[in-house]
Scaffold this motif. Sequence first.
Motif, PDB file in Angstrom:
ATOM      1  N   VAL A 182     -15.341  21.395 -24.237  1.00 60.13           N
ATOM      2  CA  VAL A 182     -15.983  21.800 -23.145  1.00 60.13           C
ATOM      3  C   VAL A 182     -14.917  22.515 -21.787  1.00 60.13           C
ATOM      4  O   VAL A 182     -13.555  21.628 -21.813  1.00 60.13           O
ATOM      5  CB  VAL A 182     -16.488  20.670 -22.395  1.00 60.13           C
ATOM      6  CG1 VAL A 182     -17.564  21.056 -21.186  1.00 60.13           C
ATOM      7  CG2 VAL A 182     -17.655  20.306 -23.726  1.00 60.13           C
ATOM      8  N   LEU A 183     -15.499  23.807 -21.614  1.00 64.82           N
ATOM      9  CA  LEU A 183     -14.738  24.229 -20.620  1.00 64.82           C
ATOM     10  C   LEU A 183     -15.448  24.629 -18.667  1.00 64.82           C
ATOM     11  O   LEU A 183     -17.266  24.648 -19.522  1.00 64.82           O
ATOM     12  CB  LEU A 183     -14.653  26.126 -20.966  1.00 64.82           C
ATOM     13  CG  LEU A 183     -14.862  26.626 -19.430  1.00 64.82           C
ATOM     14  CD1 LEU A 183     -12.630  25.987 -18.895  1.00 64.82           C
ATOM     15  CD2 LEU A 183     -13.900  28.611 -19.885  1.00 64.82           C
ATOM     16  N   GLU A 184     -15.471  23.480 -17.596  1.00 61.62           N
ATOM     17  CA  GLU A 184     -16.976  23.471 -17.295  1.00 61.62           C
ATOM     18  C   GLU A 184     -15.921  23.870 -15.361  1.00 61.62           C
ATOM     19  O   GLU A 184     -15.115  24.116 -15.276  1.00 61.62           O
ATOM     20  CB  GLU A 184     -17.024  22.462 -16.265  1.00 61.62           C
ATOM     21  CG  GLU A 184     -18.524  21.730 -15.762  1.00 61.62           C
ATOM     22  CD  GLU A 184     -18.428  20.683 -15.457  1.00 61.62           C
ATOM     23  OE1 GLU A 184     -17.826  19.809 -14.554  1.00 61.62           O
ATOM     24  OE2 GLU A 184     -18.831  19.843 -16.505  1.00 61.62           O
ATOM     25  N   VAL A 185     -17.028  25.224 -14.761  1.00 59.97           N
ATOM     26  CA  VAL A 185     -16.487  25.471 -13.779  1.00 59.97           C
ATOM     27  C   VAL A 185     -17.511  25.382 -12.282  1.00 59.97           C
ATOM     28  O   VAL A 185     -19.242  25.205 -12.946  1.00 59.97           O
ATOM     29  CB  VAL A 185     -16.448  27.526 -13.908  1.00 59.97           C
ATOM     30  CG1 VAL A 185     -16.165  27.834 -11.489  1.00 59.97           C
ATOM     31  CG2 VAL A 185     -15.406  27.800 -14.781  1.00 59.97           C
ATOM     32  N   TYR A 186     -17.183  24.216 -11.414  1.00 56.19           N
ATOM     33  CA  TYR A 186     -18.130  23.927 -10.619  1.00 56.19           C
ATOM     34  C   TYR A 186     -17.556  24.224  -9.203  1.00 56.19           C
ATOM     35  O   TYR A 186     -16.740  24.779  -9.054  1.00 56.19           O
ATOM     36  CB  TYR A 186     -18.096  22.840 -10.195  1.00 56.19           C
ATOM     37  CG  TYR A 186     -18.079  22.024  -9.772  1.00 56.19           C
ATOM     38  CD1 TYR A 186     -19.716  21.573  -9.144  1.00 56.19           C
ATOM     39  CD2 TYR A 186     -17.511  21.499  -8.091  1.00 56.19           C
ATOM     40  CE1 TYR A 186     -20.195  20.715  -8.268  1.00 56.19           C
ATOM     41  CE2 TYR A 186     -18.463  21.270  -6.541  1.00 56.19           C
ATOM     42  CZ  TYR A 186     -19.091  20.571  -7.246  1.00 56.19           C
ATOM     43  OH  TYR A 186     -19.918  19.983  -5.633  1.00 56.19           O
ATOM     44  N   ASP A 187     -18.394  24.488  -8.475  1.00 54.95           N
ATOM     45  CA  ASP A 187     -18.616  24.942  -7.118  1.00 54.95           C
ATOM     46  C   ASP A 187     -19.134  24.515  -5.891  1.00 54.95           C
ATOM     47  O   ASP A 187     -20.398  23.826  -6.515  1.00 54.95           O
ATOM     48  CB  ASP A 187     -18.193  26.455  -7.476  1.00 54.95           C
ATOM     49  CG  ASP A 187     -20.373  26.953  -7.401  1.00 54.95           C
ATOM     50  OD1 ASP A 187     -20.351  27.036  -5.760  1.00 54.95           O
ATOM     51  OD2 ASP A 187     -20.509  27.883  -8.116  1.00 54.95           O
ATOM     52  N   ASP A 188     -18.582  24.468  -5.094  1.00 58.12           N
ATOM     53  CA  ASP A 188     -19.791  23.401  -3.792  1.00 58.12           C
ATOM     54  C   ASP A 188     -20.999  24.599  -2.974  1.00 58.12           C
ATOM     55  O   ASP A 188     -20.942  23.955  -1.538  1.00 58.12           O
ATOM     56  CB  ASP A 188     -19.073  23.013  -3.013  1.00 58.12           C
ATOM     57  CG  ASP A 188     -17.865  22.971  -1.595  1.00 58.12           C
ATOM     58  OD1 ASP A 188     -17.555  24.431  -1.987  1.00 58.12           O
ATOM     59  OD2 ASP A 188     -17.279  23.420  -1.378  1.00 58.12           O
ATOM     60  N   GLY A 189     -20.704  25.254  -3.864  1.00 61.30           N
ATOM     61  CA  GLY A 189     -22.221  26.445  -3.285  1.00 61.30           C
ATOM     62  C   GLY A 189     -23.299  26.028  -2.801  1.00 61.30           C
ATOM     63  O   GLY A 189     -23.761  24.311  -2.715  1.00 61.30           O
ATOM     64  N   SER A 190     -24.218  27.041  -2.535  1.00 62.60           N
ATOM     65  CA  SER A 190     -25.683  26.710  -2.095  1.00 62.60           C
ATOM     66  C   SER A 190     -26.693  26.075  -3.777  1.00 62.60           C
ATOM     67  O   SER A 190     -27.735  25.176  -3.826  1.00 62.60           O
ATOM     68  CB  SER A 190     -26.598  27.497  -1.603  1.00 62.60           C
ATOM     69  OG  SER A 190     -26.465  28.798  -2.685  1.00 62.60           O
ATOM     70  N   GLY A 191     -26.029  26.855  -4.860  1.00 61.06           N
ATOM     71  CA  GLY A 191     -26.389  26.148  -5.431  1.00 61.06           C
ATOM     72  C   GLY A 191     -27.380  26.864  -6.821  1.00 61.06           C
ATOM     73  O   GLY A 191     -27.938  28.094  -5.949  1.00 61.06           O
ATOM     74  N   VAL A 192     -28.291  26.633  -7.457  1.00 65.23           N
ATOM     75  CA  VAL A 192     -29.176  27.793  -8.027  1.00 65.23           C
ATOM     76  C   VAL A 192     -30.423  26.839  -8.230  1.00 65.23           C
ATOM     77  O   VAL A 192     -30.591  26.011  -8.783  1.00 65.23           O
ATOM     78  CB  VAL A 192     -29.179  28.440  -9.485  1.00 65.23           C
ATOM     79  CG1 VAL A 192     -29.907  29.231  -9.945  1.00 65.23           C
ATOM     80  CG2 VAL A 192     -27.532  29.155  -9.154  1.00 65.23           C
ATOM     81  N   PRO A 193     -31.602  27.396  -7.626  1.00 59.79           N
ATOM     82  CA  PRO A 193     -32.732  26.356  -7.947  1.00 59.79           C
ATOM     83  C   PRO A 193     -32.965  26.100  -9.498  1.00 59.79           C
ATOM     84  O   PRO A 193     -33.124  26.681 -10.402  1.00 59.79           O
ATOM     85  CB  PRO A 193     -34.297  27.237  -7.518  1.00 59.79           C
ATOM     86  CG  PRO A 193     -33.552  27.845  -6.611  1.00 59.79           C
ATOM     87  CD  PRO A 193     -32.389  27.965  -6.941  1.00 59.79           C
TER      88      PRO A 193
END
Length: 220
Positions: free
Chosen positions: A88-99
């Motif tokens: 698994v390769l996971e990339v997370y960001d703390d932005g506004s996200g996606v509905p």
Amino acid sequence: MTNLREISRLEAGVIGRHDLLNLAVLVDGELDHRQSKIGAVRRFSSGVMVYGERIGLTRLLHNLMDNAERHARSVVMVTVEHRGDAAVLEVYDDGSGVPREQREIIFERYARLQDACAKDTGGSGLVLPIARQIAEDHGGTLTLEDSPSGARFVARFPPASRVINDRGSSRWPREAPTRRNPSSQTPPTGSGRLAGGRPPGPARLLSSRPSILGPGVKPR
């Protein structure tokens, strides 16, 4: 133009040499060479091996990082680990996200959500579709999954041992460049941005770099 050339390469079925790769080492080296105002928190487990094309996997990583850095407020976290029998390769960001209802739309070619257009008027809407197609060409998947905030993109790849054992099967690419019939392929879905999912679970740190969040602090 770079994205359009990559789309053309993928549609033509041009497949480069596949090798046994240490995914954490590949990702760590690529992150070292990125120039970004947002430093990536790295959470790597050792021994995560994949059988794939280095150029393609590198492009997948950079596309996910470009997307995360464009939307992040202050944090991007990259995780490499085993989950079940998948690499698994996971990339997370703390932005506004996606509905939730738009999670697949973002993987459609040239589709851009309002938030993405507001942050970058010059985007192509091809970054995420290309990343997903590369994952699928490696027998894997790329999805936007739940997280309390921001966006969490998760690429899963089959175990390297299984791919090597199945190399004689039509499911897996050959080492020599080949072409496949584009009409027999399912068009990649969506190009856009993701919304929520749970934050990545703990993983053993390969990198000696301290977390930019500080000891014991996790992104919200």
